[in-house]
Structure formats: C-alpha cells, structure tokens
Design an enzyme around this catalytic site. Sequence first.
Site, PDB file in Angstrom:
ATOM      1  N   ASP A  57       0.829  -1.208   0.000  1.00 15.72           N
ATOM      2  CA  ASP A  57       0.000   0.000   0.000  1.00 15.72           C
ATOM      3  C   ASP A  57       0.856   1.248   0.000  1.00 15.72           C
ATOM      4  OD1 ASP A  57       0.809  -0.646   2.605  1.00 15.72           O
ATOM      5  OD2 ASP A  57      -1.001   0.168   3.546  1.00 15.72           O
ATOM      6  N   ASP A 200      -5.083   0.392   6.528  1.00 17.62           N
ATOM      7  CA  ASP A 200      -5.815   0.151   7.771  1.00 17.62           C
ATOM      8  C   ASP A 200      -6.900   1.191   7.972  1.00 17.62           C
ATOM      9  OD1 ASP A 200      -3.917  -1.786   8.013  1.00 17.62           O
ATOM     10  OD2 ASP A 200      -2.837  -0.842   9.668  1.00 17.62           O
TER      11      ASP A 200
END
Length: 471
Positions: A57, A200
């Site tokens: 990410d 997240d």
Amino acid sequence: MSTKKSAACVPVLEPFNEPSCPRFVRLRHCFSNEFSRAPSFVVRCTGRVNIIGEHIDYCGYPVFPMAIEQSVLLAVAPSNDNLLHIKNVDSGFKPYKCNVLNFSIDVPSSGGPSWYQYVLCGVKGILSNSNLNHEEPRGMFIMLSGNIPAASGLSSSSAIVSASVLATAYLHNTTLKKETLATVSAECEKYIGTQGGGMDQAIAYLAQEGCAQLIEWNPLRATPVQLPANAVFVIANSLSEANKAATSDFNQRVVECRLACRILAKQMKLNWRTLFRFADLQKALGYTLQQMEGLVNSNLTQLSYTRPDVLKMLEVSDDDFSENLLTANTRTAQAFKLKQRALHVFQEALRVEQFIEIAKTMPDDAIDRMKILMRQSHESLRTLYECSHENLDKIVQLADCNGIGTRLTGAGWGGCTVSLCDGLEESKRFIDVLKQEFYANHASSQSDQIDVHMFATSPQRGAEIYLIVKS
C-alpha cells in the site's frame, strides 16, 4: 452536532439498543463511574485482516482487506476545562490527561508509543488540519474499550487512531466524509513514527458488511468485491507480538522500497527526487508489472547495498541522504536489500490482480486458486521481505499439510495469519488442527483464551457513531 446521513459519510445512529452489546453497557458504566457523567456518543472502529496485498500500500498498489468483528469503542463527552481526560476500561492501561490547546506527542526512543498516544494522534490529526472547518478546540472525556488483540497484525493501533479522528471530528462539528477521515487518519499516525500506506484507515471507514474491499490510491477509492460463497477465513494469532512502531523493521522496509524506486528512476533518466513510490514509477515508465520485475532484475543486481553504494548511485551526500531520504529511526542504517524488497512488491501487486480477477469471474476452482496465491504471498514475505516469524511459519506449515491457503497478515514479525478455507467443515477441521498441534504447545495459550487467539470471521461494516439517548 450534525447527524447528516449519506453513503459518503460515517453513519450517525440513534437510538442504540445497548443491551444487545455487553461491551457498550460496560463502557458506558465505566465512563459514568470515572467521569461522573454519561457519554454523549460512542464511536466504533473495527480491526481488519488483509486477505492479500502485504507491504504494497505504501508503494501505491491496491490491497484487499476486510473488516473484522473485533473493534475499538470510544465513549466521548465534551469537557469545559480544555483538558483531554483519556482512560481505558482496562485498568492495566494508565490514564492520561493533557491540555487540548498545547499537547505534544513525544514517543519514547525505545519500547514504542503508549496506548493513549494513539488517541492523541487522532485528536491532533483533526485539530491541526487547517483544511477542515472545525470549531475551536474543546476538552474531551474519552474512554476506550478494545477487543482487537494488540500487536497481532489486525490493526489495533490504527483502529484507535481512526476512532479518535472520528470522535474528534464529530465533537468539533467537522466533516464525516469517509475518504477525508481515512486520509487524515493515515497522515496523523505518522505522529508516532509509523510510515504506513493507508490501508488500515481506509478499510476502517469504507468497509461494507459481506464484502472485502479492493482499496486503491490517488484518489482513495474502495470497490466492494464478493468472495466465493463457501469461503471462510480463519484468523490465528502466532502468540508473538509485533509492534511496528517499537522497532525500525517496518520503516526500514519502507525506506528500502523508496530507495529502490529512486535508484531505478535515476537509472531510467527520470526525476528521481519526485518518484519514491513504485506505482508512480511504473506509471511514468508505462510498464507492466512483469516489465517492472524485469527492470529490477536487470538494474539491481546485488543482494545487499551498503550505505556508500547508495550514496554513489544517487550522487548525494551523507547529510542529504540522512535528512531527506531516511526516517528518524533508520538514519543509522548501513545496509539495504533493495532487489528483494522491490521484487516482492511487484510480484505481490500481480497476485492481488490475479486474486481479484478470480473473484470477479468465479471459476469452479476459485477457492483452490486463491489458496495458492495466498501461500505464494507468504513465501515471498518470508524470503524476499523477511518479515515472517517462526511461529507464523509453523502455522503456515500446518496449513500446507491440510490443504489450506495461509499467509501472515499485517506487518509481520509476529501477529496473525489469515487462512482461506473451503466451507465451514474445512475451517472447523483446521481450527482443531491448530488447537492440537500449535496452541497446545504454547504455555501462553490457556484453553479459555483459544477463542481470543483464533476465530473464523466474515467481512464486517465500517466505522459508526452511536448517539447516547438520555433516559
């Protein structure tokens, strides 16, 4: 306070049926006892498990997480004394108090942040953001209840930050737009030194019940993806804690990816100072993921590069390198494994593409093919990214012997595995195997704690605000 409801905004729910959730009842009771008042609202942010797409990410590539049932709850009420009163329902966590107008977040040089500093990150993230039209800073009474296992790779720390961001935003009458809050939450976690990529925080806000989410970047967007009807995910704690903010391991990998990207960009005659994410480099070159892998193999030929090697390749001074290309906790690093980290990123990004394609086309052997990709992901994380742990590897070995697709999830170096099972019966058999052949051999896993360490899960919904109705 706004109670505007929109698919783009975090929902504000009223009333809430507290008896259906014992955690809410206990949280409200503890809040009232500690602060001599009732909370105004409760924020819920879930943990997450990343099904596939690890450590990519922050390199700009899509990831595929889902929200889990375990969550962080924050009960909040405004205070009139300009103080933040932060407490935890678990008395083992010490309380903290500071002035909302001038607090700082001073992370210790060793041992990682204190639990309340994650709460402070969220408060600071909203109040220091000049792009948000919020009211003047107000003191708050805050009490936390969490049942996400700490340092397990299930995003317990990011859930606290995200919950704090949402609570602060709501109390200060600012935006509840999910994408904005996710972006702020990812940015402000850097106050405690973590150089994450935003997965997240994105799933904390954008999750939908029943679907995993393909999370993409620039701009942030989430696409719900249906999983095979028979897919069951088992989460297993390796019983080895992994606190990514307490060591330089995580940030070292981030730095190695950025350096590899910049060196490749320089070799390809591009403006390497502005290119530090692999996805941006790939876009600039117009290459496929397979071509990027070939570029790495051709241009990064050493298994390890020394600090002088990197200085020479980038033609920079040591001071420039330390101040502008490293993070605070990696400034003394002397060796960098650039090739291995880059290969993992491009190969993992390709595995995510393949996983999503399987989910979209849903062939008869979809689960079997997904299992293979998950196993390949773990092997890459173990050998190329070097972020596994012997306990994680043991669980994966047991899974291999039972035809289960398993990989570490989260940053690694401990924490949890995620396993894909074909149906409830296979998941039950695998859980029994883990109980007998893994947890029975660990003194720290008492029989009454097995359900905390290991559980089956399905995709849950994202963050919500619950108003407390005065009785």
